[in-house]
Design a protein around this motif. Sequence first.
Motif, PDB file in Angstrom:
ATOM      1  N   ILE A   3       5.353   4.409  -2.401  1.00  0.00           N
ATOM      2  CA  ILE A   3       5.882   3.384  -1.885  1.00  0.00           C
ATOM      3  C   ILE A   3       7.131   4.034  -1.576  1.00  0.00           C
ATOM      4  CG2 ILE A   3       7.713   1.208  -2.464  1.00  0.00           C
ATOM      5  CD1 ILE A   3       4.696   0.369  -2.171  1.00  0.00           C
ATOM      6  N   PHE A   4       7.595   3.538  -0.062  1.00  0.00           N
ATOM      7  CA  PHE A   4       8.902   5.060   0.562  1.00  0.00           C
ATOM      8  C   PHE A   4      10.254   3.291   0.449  1.00  0.00           C
ATOM      9  CE2 PHE A   4       6.526   8.021   2.522  1.00  0.00           C
ATOM     10  CZ  PHE A   4       5.465   7.683   3.102  1.00  0.00           C
ATOM     11  N   VAL A  11       5.481  -1.866   4.219  1.00  0.00           N
ATOM     12  CA  VAL A  11       4.636  -2.442   3.270  1.00  0.00           C
ATOM     13  C   VAL A  11       4.307  -4.093   3.448  1.00  0.00           C
ATOM     14  CG1 VAL A  11       5.155  -3.824   0.479  1.00  0.00           C
ATOM     15  CG2 VAL A  11       6.109  -1.535   1.451  1.00  0.00           C
ATOM     16  N   GLY A  12       4.667  -4.844   4.642  1.00  0.00           N
ATOM     17  CA  GLY A  12       4.216  -6.421   4.799  1.00  0.00           C
ATOM     18  C   GLY A  12       3.311  -5.580   5.512  1.00  0.00           C
ATOM     19  N   VAL A  13       3.192  -4.513   6.699  1.00  0.00           N
ATOM     20  CA  VAL A  13       1.884  -4.717   7.174  1.00  0.00           C
ATOM     21  C   VAL A  13       1.283  -4.014   6.618  1.00  0.00           C
ATOM     22  CG1 VAL A  13       1.079  -2.478   8.964  1.00  0.00           C
ATOM     23  CG2 VAL A  13       3.342  -4.287   9.405  1.00  0.00           C
ATOM     24  N   ALA A  14       1.218  -3.488   5.508  1.00  0.00           N
ATOM     25  CA  ALA A  14       0.140  -2.547   4.859  1.00  0.00           C
ATOM     26  C   ALA A  14      -0.805  -4.122   4.752  1.00  0.00           C
ATOM     27  CB  ALA A  14       0.770  -1.764   3.734  1.00  0.00           C
ATOM     28  N   ALA A  15       0.124  -4.733   3.519  1.00  0.00           N
ATOM     29  CA  ALA A  15       0.082  -6.012   2.928  1.00  0.00           C
ATOM     30  C   ALA A  15      -1.509  -6.801   4.040  1.00  0.00           C
ATOM     31  CB  ALA A  15       1.108  -6.378   2.760  1.00  0.00           C
ATOM     32  N   HIS A  58      -3.955  -7.824  -7.898  1.00  0.00           N
ATOM     33  CA  HIS A  58      -2.711  -7.095  -8.597  1.00  0.00           C
ATOM     34  C   HIS A  58      -1.971  -5.877  -8.410  1.00  0.00           C
ATOM     35  CE1 HIS A  58      -2.474  -5.275 -12.987  1.00  0.00           C
ATOM     36  NE2 HIS A  58      -1.217  -5.926 -12.165  1.00  0.00           N
ATOM     37  N   LEU A  59      -3.341  -5.500  -7.467  1.00  0.00           N
ATOM     38  CA  LEU A  59      -1.708  -4.308  -6.977  1.00  0.00           C
ATOM     39  C   LEU A  59      -1.596  -4.527  -5.190  1.00  0.00           C
ATOM     40  CD1 LEU A  59      -1.827  -1.272  -5.163  1.00  0.00           C
ATOM     41  CD2 LEU A  59      -3.665  -1.614  -3.636  1.00  0.00           C
ATOM     42  N   LEU A  60      -1.029  -5.313  -4.576  1.00  0.00           N
ATOM     43  CA  LEU A  60      -0.255  -6.242  -3.734  1.00  0.00           C
ATOM     44  C   LEU A  60       1.188  -6.887  -4.892  1.00  0.00           C
ATOM     45  CD1 LEU A  60      -2.580  -8.630  -1.424  1.00  0.00           C
ATOM     46  CD2 LEU A  60      -0.954  -6.539  -0.942  1.00  0.00           C
ATOM     47  N   GLU A  61       0.567  -7.323  -6.049  1.00  0.00           N
ATOM     48  CA  GLU A  61       1.757  -7.750  -6.752  1.00  0.00           C
ATOM     49  C   GLU A  61       2.823  -6.592  -7.291  1.00  0.00           C
ATOM     50  OE1 GLU A  61      -0.609  -9.360  -9.998  1.00  0.00           O
ATOM     51  OE2 GLU A  61      -1.321 -11.693  -8.695  1.00  0.00           O
ATOM     52  N   GLU A  62       1.889  -5.605  -8.073  1.00  0.00           N
ATOM     53  CA  GLU A  62       2.773  -4.323  -8.204  1.00  0.00           C
ATOM     54  C   GLU A  62       3.302  -3.817  -7.338  1.00  0.00           C
ATOM     55  OE1 GLU A  62       3.258  -3.170 -11.696  1.00  0.00           O
ATOM     56  OE2 GLU A  62       1.365  -4.529 -12.009  1.00  0.00           O
ATOM     57  N   THR A  63       3.101  -4.171  -6.004  1.00  0.00           N
ATOM     58  CA  THR A  63       3.504  -3.577  -5.465  1.00  0.00           C
ATOM     59  C   THR A  63       5.577  -4.090  -5.111  1.00  0.00           C
ATOM     60  OG1 THR A  63       1.742  -2.808  -3.782  1.00  0.00           O
ATOM     61  CG2 THR A  63       3.510  -3.003  -2.388  1.00  0.00           C
ATOM     62  N   LYS A  64       5.149  -5.413  -4.831  1.00  0.00           N
ATOM     63  CA  LYS A  64       6.091  -6.468  -5.040  1.00  0.00           C
ATOM     64  C   LYS A  64       6.976  -5.718  -5.738  1.00  0.00           C
ATOM     65  CE  LYS A  64       7.861 -11.049  -4.760  1.00  0.00           C
ATOM     66  NZ  LYS A  64       7.157 -12.487  -4.528  1.00  0.00           N
ATOM     67  N   ARG A  65       6.723  -6.139  -7.350  1.00  0.00           N
ATOM     68  CA  ARG A  65       7.309  -5.647  -8.355  1.00  0.00           C
ATOM     69  C   ARG A  65       8.583  -4.033  -7.810  1.00  0.00           C
ATOM     70  NH1 ARG A  65       4.109  -6.124 -11.990  1.00  0.00           N
ATOM     71  NH2 ARG A  65       4.930  -8.130 -12.284  1.00  0.00           N
ATOM     72  N   ALA A  66       7.245  -3.373  -7.176  1.00  0.00           N
ATOM     73  CA  ALA A  66       8.015  -1.466  -7.411  1.00  0.00           C
ATOM     74  C   ALA A  66       8.816  -2.048  -5.609  1.00  0.00           C
ATOM     75  CB  ALA A  66       7.041  -0.657  -6.724  1.00  0.00           C
ATOM     76  N   PRO A  70      12.774  -0.285  -6.838  1.00  0.00           N
ATOM     77  CA  PRO A  70      11.972   1.519  -6.863  1.00  0.00           C
ATOM     78  C   PRO A  70      12.161   2.178  -7.609  1.00  0.00           C
ATOM     79  CG  PRO A  70      14.182   0.758  -5.178  1.00  0.00           C
ATOM     80  CD  PRO A  70      14.018  -0.888  -5.853  1.00  0.00           C
ATOM     81  N   GLU A  71      13.147   2.198  -7.995  1.00  0.00           N
ATOM     82  CA  GLU A  71      14.095   2.920  -8.971  1.00  0.00           C
ATOM     83  C   GLU A  71      13.961   3.249 -10.445  1.00  0.00           C
ATOM     84  OE1 GLU A  71      16.332   5.700  -7.794  1.00  0.00           O
ATOM     85  OE2 GLU A  71      16.134   4.411  -5.671  1.00  0.00           O
ATOM     86  N   ASN A  72      12.673   2.765 -10.631  1.00  0.00           N
ATOM     87  CA  ASN A  72      12.024   2.115 -12.140  1.00  0.00           C
ATOM     88  C   ASN A  72      10.551   3.091 -11.718  1.00  0.00           C
ATOM     89  OD1 ASN A  72      10.609   1.834 -14.375  1.00  0.00           O
ATOM     90  ND2 ASN A  72      11.974  -0.078 -13.789  1.00  0.00           N
ATOM     91  N   PRO A  73      11.044   4.196 -12.945  1.00  0.00           N
ATOM     92  CA  PRO A  73       9.350   5.092 -13.156  1.00  0.00           C
ATOM     93  C   PRO A  73       8.121   4.385 -13.152  1.00  0.00           C
ATOM     94  CG  PRO A  73      11.609   5.679 -14.154  1.00  0.00           C
ATOM     95  CD  PRO A  73      11.844   4.281 -13.655  1.00  0.00           C
ATOM     96  N   GLU A  74       8.899   3.626 -14.051  1.00  0.00           N
ATOM     97  CA  GLU A  74       7.295   2.725 -14.846  1.00  0.00           C
ATOM     98  C   GLU A  74       6.929   2.176 -13.506  1.00  0.00           C
ATOM     99  OE1 GLU A  74       8.667   0.470 -18.094  1.00  0.00           O
ATOM    100  OE2 GLU A  74       8.799   2.225 -19.304  1.00  0.00           O
ATOM    101  N   ASN A  75       7.900   1.478 -13.006  1.00  0.00           N
ATOM    102  CA  ASN A  75       6.299   0.455 -11.149  1.00  0.00           C
ATOM    103  C   ASN A  75       5.888   1.433 -11.222  1.00  0.00           C
ATOM    104  OD1 ASN A  75       8.066  -2.027 -12.600  1.00  0.00           O
ATOM    105  ND2 ASN A  75       9.444  -2.044 -11.252  1.00  0.00           N
ATOM    106  N   GLN A  76       6.292   2.263 -10.971  1.00  0.00           N
ATOM    107  CA  GLN A  76       5.979   3.695  -9.391  1.00  0.00           C
ATOM    108  C   GLN A  76       3.938   3.803 -10.323  1.00  0.00           C
ATOM    109  OE1 GLN A  76       5.641   4.589  -6.638  1.00  0.00           O
ATOM    110  NE2 GLN A  76       7.650   3.253  -5.934  1.00  0.00           N
ATOM    111  N   ALA A  77       4.052   4.174 -11.947  1.00  0.00           N
ATOM    112  CA  ALA A  77       3.838   4.938 -12.491  1.00  0.00           C
ATOM    113  C   ALA A  77       1.890   3.432 -12.267  1.00  0.00           C
ATOM    114  CB  ALA A  77       3.802   4.567 -13.591  1.00  0.00           C
ATOM    115  N   ARG A  78       2.183   2.122 -12.690  1.00  0.00           N
ATOM    116  CA  ARG A  78       1.309   1.300 -12.709  1.00  0.00           C
ATOM    117  C   ARG A  78       1.192   0.923 -11.258  1.00  0.00           C
ATOM    118  NH1 ARG A  78       5.776  -1.794 -15.390  1.00  0.00           N
ATOM    119  NH2 ARG A  78       6.310  -2.633 -14.056  1.00  0.00           N
ATOM    120  N   LEU A  79       2.110   1.173 -10.424  1.00  0.00           N
ATOM    121  CA  LEU A  79       1.373   0.967  -9.280  1.00  0.00           C
ATOM    122  C   LEU A  79      -0.263   2.254  -8.718  1.00  0.00           C
ATOM    123  CD1 LEU A  79       1.312  -0.604  -6.163  1.00  0.00           C
ATOM    124  CD2 LEU A  79       3.430   0.970  -5.852  1.00  0.00           C
TER     125      LEU A  79
END
Length: 346
Positions: A3-4, A11-15, A58-66, A70-79
Amino acid sequence: MVIFHGNENYVGVAARDTANALRVLTEATRSVASTSEDIKVRRQVIDSARDVIDKSTHLLEETKRAMNDPENPENQARLNQVAKAVSSALNSCVNALPRQRDVDNAIRQITDSSQELASTKYPSTDRTFQEIQIENNNAAVNLNQAASDIVTASRGTPKQLAESSREYSSSYSEFIKSGLTMAGLSKDGDTQNQIVGGLKNVSMVSSKLLLAAKSVSADPNAPNTKNLLSQAARAVTESINQLINVCTVSAPGQKECDNALRQIQMMKSMLESANEPVTDLSYFECLDSVMEKSKLLGDSMTGITDHAKKGDLENFCDSVGNFSTSVCGLTEAASQIWTPRSVVTV
């Protein structure tokens, strides 16, 4: 998936693209399921597509959370984990398609029959070595033809690929059986090891051929897949030739003729997709090659006749080899000369 930070537009276009792709997947799944007569296949196709949709959601939900943190490394790991799960689900969905299943079944059958190669026990027989040799040569011809049919069927209908895959696994089993029988009749340990080693090589290239056919079937427009399939088919031919050379005890010249026939036969598939480049030669380089191979063809045909009359087996074998080389070279040049790349080079 990465995630940039702050790139919400990306992200919106990708979604949106993901949602559209899932809509297409749903429609395609309904079409495949409605055309299959096997209830088990229909259920597996539908279940695998549903799994792709669930994991994509689930991927879209995790993308939204990340994106929200964006600074949370756990979000990136789950994504990243969820993205891998989506990729795995997509592979399972593709493998559930009828023609993919048939190829997978053929690969499994080849793997199962290849287990016999690990055993030191050979099939018993009351027939002579010469009789088994003839059977082995016939099995080699059938397997080589089945490999060529795989190449053709990969560009055809699912039914054609299914039939050719089953035929290939059947021809492969017969070839392995006759090869092991020949190994058992041989009293030389080194010859037995060479035969079994050759059979293992045929097993390996056979699996590669079916995997390449599976790739072409799944995505016919993927770059270089058709060339890889043709290369895999030629590898099967070469492996068969190498094994026959070890097994044969027939008169000199017989194995050279068999090799030439198989090599020429395999070139036929190249002419069926002559719109794809097979070499880096330009149009005029192809013309030079045609002239060169034509002269070699004429000389080798004359040599085959003259040396056969004189009983000069060594030169006869050389002429047969030159004949095969010239015919294959002419076919390759003729295929290349009509490709768009060759014409552009002019």
